[in-house]
Write an enzyme that holds these catalytic residues in place. Structure first.
Site, PDB file in Angstrom:
ATOM      1  CE  LYS A 130     113.245  12.958 -18.098  1.00  0.00           C
ATOM      2  NZ  LYS A 130     112.486  12.735 -16.405  1.00  0.00           N
TER       3      LYS A 130
HETATM    4  N1  GLU Z   1     111.889  15.372 -14.564  1.00  0.00           N
HETATM    5  C1  GLU Z   1     110.829  14.429 -12.814  1.00  0.00           C
HETATM    6  C2  GLU Z   1     110.722  13.168 -13.350  1.00  0.00           C
HETATM    7  O1  GLU Z   1     111.575  12.171 -14.260  1.00  0.00           O
HETATM    8  C3  GLU Z   1     110.178  14.819 -13.411  1.00  0.00           C
HETATM    9  C4  GLU Z   1     109.161  15.292 -14.859  1.00  0.00           C
HETATM   10  C5  GLU Z   1     107.997  16.028 -14.114  1.00  0.00           C
HETATM   11  O2  GLU Z   1     107.616  16.147 -13.418  1.00  0.00           O
HETATM   12  O3  GLU Z   1     106.749  16.035 -14.820  1.00  0.00           O
HETATM   13  O4  GLU Z   1     109.805  11.990 -13.053  1.00  0.00           O
END
Ligand code: GLU
Length: 444
Positions: A130
């Site tokens: 992240k």
């Molecule tokens: N930001 C989204 C989540 O927290 C999607 C992550 C992604 O598609 O890699 O799951």
């Protein structure tokens, strides 16, 4: 949010003023500690190998970059960017890029760890990551957003890549952000690799190599979990009352898809304020309003209410789809819902979850129900690898199949081990990761 960020006059980033009685993120405690407390319960239940647990308690890499960007008025502003890579034993690091004025390292660490378990739970061959930038995207013009995103991508360099670490949208970023990231990355890798690196990010527009169905994927996954819960409990969704906190990508699509099932959206709120209408809100019109106005608060077809009144609304289903740690003890005591379905990552304090479970409220945890996004991100990544474009319905069918399959696995695990669904979800993920560590061992 999938809506385009509108052009606004350039101003330096400011701290948010929610005006909704919501404590700022830094007053909500350390998110990484909350995440570790949750996961520790599952580590104990599964009698997780101590060495594996030691590895998983910290991210593998924490990247922090301060990078300069030229603003529209000619001056230079320095931005702080993050990318936390939690674990990659099951596949490349994977997870969103959050643009938020209160972004911080502990938040990124928690969100990255949750991605590891989310992918492991759904048997997606990805690890967890992240990142993001500490700034308020609504305070910048589109041209500034483009330069900020491109310079951030450039400063991450080889820390991202289609087989190494794959960003996606999250709070404050969208399809356009991902297309800028992809284009920047493509332009630095060398001309004969351009198209083979398309999968460096997911959540792109279909036009630029994204997947059909990615836009509504997280909301669709939330809806599938609610449908499964309704089947399990013999509850009729037709006419059910739903309240939703947060009306960005996840909340708005969950609202639209639940309305199609006959559910009535009676209350909604976001950073701008809270609104209610016992006759039901038109989710489609509300989504259009938010695309223009940036908040639900100014929507005409509803009464303004306070945050406290929102949490006390008569309802059957509550979908938190805003930021983390929104449901504390006070909110848990006030809630009247039969089920809380976590569209957001980490919206519930552990103490609040205990209160909800004691009251007989079902809690469908984030890593189970908000995984539609990363599941379709995986399909997008596969399509990019194979130079394919799958049909919209095909993507939606695969998503439904995987969501209901995992939902069933968590139900079976929770029943067998007499634990709550959050612990069951982590436990399934942890056991998969542990098996892999056991087989592969540690290098050298
Ligand atoms: N930001 C989204 C989540 O927290 C999607 C992550 C992604 O598609 O890699 O799951």
């Amino acid at each position: 949010m999938t809506t385009d960020v509108k052009a606004r006059p350039a101003r330096p980033s400011e701290p948010p003023t929610t005006g909704t009685g919501t404590p700022s993120l830094k007053d909500r405690g350390n998110l990484f500690e909350v995440a570790m407390r949750q996961i520790d319960k599952a580590a104990q239940l599964t009698k997780l190998d101590a060495d594996v647990w030691q590895i998983l308690q910290q991210p593998k890499n924490e990247i922090l970059t301060n990078f300069p960007v030229r603003m529209d008025d000619g001056r230079i502003q320095l931005f702080k960017g993050y990318r936390v890579q939690h674990n990659n034993i099951l596949g490349p690091y994977k997870g969103g890029m959050r643009y938020h004025p209160e972004a911080n390292l502990d938040e990124m660490k928690a969100l990255a760890a949750w991605m590891t378990y989310k992918s492991a739970l759904h048997e997606i061959p990805f690890g967890g990551g992240k990142g993001g930038i500490k700034f308020d995207p609504t305070k910048h013009s589109k041209t500034e957003l483009e330069r900020i995103t491109r310079r951030f991508t450039h400063s991450l360099g080889n820390n991202i890549g289609p087989d190494w670490d794959i960003p996606a949208p999250d709070v404050g970023s969208n399809e356009q952000t991902m297309v800028w990231m992809m284009d920047t990355y493509m332009n630095v890798v060398g001309q004969n690799e351009r198209h083979s690196v398309r999968g460096v990010v997911t959540g792109k527009s279909v036009n630029a190599g994204g997947s059909y169905g990615r836009r509504e994927a997280t909301g669709a996954g939330v809806m599938h979990c609610i449908v499964e819960w309704a089947k399990d409990t013999n509850f009729d969704l037709d006419g059910a009352h739903v309240i939703i906190q947060g009306f960005g990508n996840v909340g708005s699509f969950a609202a639209r898809l639940l309305s199609q099932k006959g559910a009535v959206i009676v209350g909604v709120g976001d950073h701008g304020g809270y609104i209610a209408n016992p006759e039901g809100l038109n989710a489609h019109k509300l989504q259009e309003h938010v695309a223009k106005a940036g908040t639900v608060a100014t929507y005409k077809g509803a009464a303004k209410i306070t945050r406290d009144e929102f949490f006390a609304l008569e309802c059957d289903v509550f979908v938190p789809a805003a930021l983390e740690l929104e449901i504390g003890v006070k909110e848990a005591n006030a809630l009247k819902a039969k089920v809380v379905v976590e569209g957001a990552n980490g919206p519930t304090y552990p103490e609040a979850e205990d209160i909800l479970l004691d009251k007989g409220v079902a809690v469908i945890p984030d890593i189970l129900c908000n995984s539609g996004g990363v599941i379709v991100s995986y399909y997008e990544w596969l399509q990019n690898k194979r130079s394919e474009q799958w049909e919209h319905q095909d993507v939606l069918d695969r998503l439904q199949h995987r969501m209901t399959k995992t939902y069933g696995e968590v139900r079976t695990y929770a029943t067998k081990h007499k634990c709550n669904w959050r612990t069951a979800s982590y436990a399934i993920g942890l056991e998969r990761i542990e098996r892999c560590y056991k087989e592969r061992g540690i290098f050298p």
